[in-house]
Motif scaffolding. Structure first.
Motif, PDB file in Angstrom:
ATOM      1  N   ALA A 269      -4.532   0.151  -8.484  1.00 53.40           N
ATOM      2  CA  ALA A 269      -3.695  -1.045  -8.381  1.00 53.40           C
ATOM      3  C   ALA A 269      -2.846  -1.212  -9.634  1.00 53.40           C
ATOM      4  O   ALA A 269      -3.286  -0.885 -10.737  1.00 53.40           O
ATOM      5  CB  ALA A 269      -4.571  -2.277  -8.179  1.00 53.40           C
ATOM      6  N   LEU A 270      -1.625  -1.691  -9.442  1.00 50.40           N
ATOM      7  CA  LEU A 270      -0.688  -1.834 -10.560  1.00 50.40           C
ATOM      8  C   LEU A 270       0.329  -2.922 -10.261  1.00 50.40           C
ATOM      9  O   LEU A 270       0.461  -3.381  -9.132  1.00 50.40           O
ATOM     10  CB  LEU A 270       0.042  -0.502 -10.789  1.00 50.40           C
ATOM     11  CG  LEU A 270       0.829  -0.010  -9.570  1.00 50.40           C
ATOM     12  CD1 LEU A 270       2.286   0.150  -9.904  1.00 50.40           C
ATOM     13  CD2 LEU A 270       0.198   1.276  -9.054  1.00 50.40           C
TER      14      LEU A 270
ATOM     15  N   ALA B  55       2.295  -2.231 -15.468  1.00 49.75           N
ATOM     16  CA  ALA B  55       0.952  -2.735 -15.752  1.00 49.75           C
ATOM     17  C   ALA B  55      -0.082  -2.115 -14.815  1.00 49.75           C
ATOM     18  O   ALA B  55       0.011  -2.244 -13.592  1.00 49.75           O
ATOM     19  CB  ALA B  55       0.936  -4.255 -15.623  1.00 49.75           C
ATOM     20  N   TYR B  56      -1.075  -1.457 -15.418  1.00 48.86           N
ATOM     21  CA  TYR B  56      -2.191  -0.890 -14.656  1.00 48.86           C
ATOM     22  C   TYR B  56      -3.227  -1.995 -14.464  1.00 48.86           C
ATOM     23  O   TYR B  56      -3.574  -2.690 -15.412  1.00 48.86           O
ATOM     24  CB  TYR B  56      -2.764   0.287 -15.438  1.00 48.86           C
ATOM     25  CG  TYR B  56      -4.100   0.781 -14.966  1.00 48.86           C
ATOM     26  CD1 TYR B  56      -4.248   1.287 -13.679  1.00 48.86           C
ATOM     27  CD2 TYR B  56      -5.211   0.762 -15.799  1.00 48.86           C
ATOM     28  CE1 TYR B  56      -5.476   1.752 -13.237  1.00 48.86           C
ATOM     29  CE2 TYR B  56      -6.434   1.229 -15.376  1.00 48.86           C
ATOM     30  CZ  TYR B  56      -6.567   1.722 -14.087  1.00 48.86           C
ATOM     31  OH  TYR B  56      -7.789   2.182 -13.665  1.00 48.86           O
TER      32      TYR B  56
ATOM     33  N   GLU C   8       2.849  -6.300  -6.794  1.00 45.62           N
ATOM     34  CA  GLU C   8       1.665  -5.472  -6.979  1.00 45.62           C
ATOM     35  C   GLU C   8       1.606  -4.403  -5.907  1.00 45.62           C
ATOM     36  O   GLU C   8       1.913  -4.655  -4.737  1.00 45.62           O
ATOM     37  CB  GLU C   8       0.398  -6.336  -6.961  1.00 45.62           C
ATOM     38  CG  GLU C   8       0.312  -7.231  -8.180  1.00 45.62           C
ATOM     39  CD  GLU C   8      -1.052  -7.885  -8.357  1.00 45.62           C
ATOM     40  OE1 GLU C   8      -1.952  -7.624  -7.539  1.00 45.62           O
ATOM     41  OE2 GLU C   8      -1.199  -8.635  -9.340  1.00 45.62           O
ATOM     42  N   LEU C   9       1.250  -3.199  -6.329  1.00 48.53           N
ATOM     43  CA  LEU C   9       1.143  -2.070  -5.400  1.00 48.53           C
ATOM     44  C   LEU C   9      -0.244  -1.455  -5.542  1.00 48.53           C
ATOM     45  O   LEU C   9      -0.888  -1.582  -6.595  1.00 48.53           O
ATOM     46  CB  LEU C   9       2.201  -1.000  -5.710  1.00 48.53           C
ATOM     47  CG  LEU C   9       3.668  -1.359  -5.463  1.00 48.53           C
ATOM     48  CD1 LEU C   9       4.266  -2.036  -6.685  1.00 48.53           C
ATOM     49  CD2 LEU C   9       4.480  -0.133  -5.121  1.00 48.53           C
ATOM     50  N   GLU C  10      -0.680  -0.778  -4.482  1.00 50.49           N
ATOM     51  CA  GLU C  10      -1.977  -0.107  -4.518  1.00 50.49           C
ATOM     52  C   GLU C  10      -1.804   1.292  -3.928  1.00 50.49           C
ATOM     53  O   GLU C  10      -1.411   1.438  -2.773  1.00 50.49           O
ATOM     54  CB  GLU C  10      -2.993  -0.912  -3.704  1.00 50.49           C
ATOM     55  CG  GLU C  10      -4.391  -0.380  -3.810  1.00 50.49           C
ATOM     56  CD  GLU C  10      -5.396  -1.374  -3.203  1.00 50.49           C
ATOM     57  OE1 GLU C  10      -5.330  -2.579  -3.512  1.00 50.49           O
ATOM     58  OE2 GLU C  10      -6.227  -0.920  -2.401  1.00 50.49           O
TER      59      GLU C  10
ATOM     60  N   ILE D  35       0.839  -1.205   0.000  1.00 50.50           N
ATOM     61  CA  ILE D  35       0.000   0.000   0.000  1.00 50.50           C
ATOM     62  C   ILE D  35       0.877   1.259   0.000  1.00 50.50           C
ATOM     63  O   ILE D  35       1.811   1.376   0.792  1.00 50.50           O
ATOM     64  CB  ILE D  35      -0.917   0.021   1.249  1.00 50.50           C
ATOM     65  CG1 ILE D  35      -1.855  -1.202   1.259  1.00 50.50           C
ATOM     66  CG2 ILE D  35      -1.723   1.317   1.311  1.00 50.50           C
ATOM     67  CD1 ILE D  35      -2.855  -1.260   0.135  1.00 50.50           C
ATOM     68  N   VAL D  36       0.564   2.177  -0.928  1.00 53.61           N
ATOM     69  CA  VAL D  36       1.241   3.473  -0.985  1.00 53.61           C
ATOM     70  C   VAL D  36       0.195   4.514  -0.575  1.00 53.61           C
ATOM     71  O   VAL D  36      -0.738   4.784  -1.322  1.00 53.61           O
ATOM     72  CB  VAL D  36       1.766   3.770  -2.408  1.00 53.61           C
ATOM     73  CG1 VAL D  36       2.474   5.113  -2.443  1.00 53.61           C
ATOM     74  CG2 VAL D  36       2.675   2.639  -2.896  1.00 53.61           C
TER      75      VAL D  36
END
Lengths: 76, 130
Positions: free
Chosen positions: A71-72, A57-58, A33-35, A6-7
């Motif tokens: 998310a990406l 990647a989106y 994966e980041l959000e 999580i950002v």
């Protein structure tokens, strides 16, 4: 699958959430994966645009209680 | 002709212009563009080490910026360098007038550069002036 990192860019204005995402990407691995959490509406359009431009990647954007979740996946 | 180089010339010492210049420089730099920034006139003073003067606003937007959680323009310029490999050049003439040496400026700035050199480096890029 590992949990999304999580950002938290809530409360920050453009280009704050994008910059926080880039800092987080630096310390992530390809495939992670980041959000991004953002309350800045501009970032909701800008971050997918940036991902497309630089080649990550989106995945999706969702909104809940005034907070956007973008998310990406780190791709390079 | 398309170009991947953006040259940002910053001379104003007002908050709105410094903020916009920093936004252009940082977003362009992290989007893979080559970014050169030239700091001169009133803009350079904010990059003298130890200067904590707040940039004055021009209008309502500047007042609002100061009261919202907007990234500070100096932070954005530093991120342009650290995250996007932007190069920020202090104007040698402005440094002479201010009486400041290289080690008196923020460490993320490049070496002092004259206008002739900067214009030469900028010939094949877009130039944005603030």
């Amino acid at each position: 699958m590992a949990e999304r990192k999580i950002v938290d860019g809530r409360g920050s204005f453009c280009p704050g959430p994008l910059m926080e995402l880039i800092v987080a990407l630096k310390s992530s691995q390809i495939g992670d994966e980041l959000e991004v959490l953002s309350t800045d509406k501009g970032s909701v359009n800008d971050i997918p645009e940036w991902l497309n431009k630089v080649g990550h990647a989106y995945i999706s954007t969702t909104e809940a209680e005034g907070v956007w979740h973008i998310a990406l996946r780190k791709s390079k | 002709m398309s170009t991947n180089k953006i040259c940002v010339v910053v001379v104003s010492g007002t908050l709105e212009r410094l903020q916009m210049a920093a936004m252009v420089a940082s977003v362009a730099a992290v989007s893979g563009q080559d970014v050169l920034v030239f700091l001169s006139m009133n803009a350079l003073t904010y990059f003298v080490k130890g200067n904590t003067t707040k940039a004055p606003h021009e209008g309502e937007m500047g007042v609002l910026i100061a009261s919202h959680k907007v990234p500070e323009f100096k932070t954005l310029f530093e991120q342009a360098v650290e995250l996007g490999d932007a190069k920020i050049f202090p104007c040698s003439m402005a440094m002479d007038i201010l009486g400041v040496e290289q080690d008196g400026l923020e460490k993320y700035l490049e070496k002092a550069t004259g206008l002739t050199k900067f214009l030469h480096d900028a010939t094949d890029g877009q130039i944005w002036t603030f």
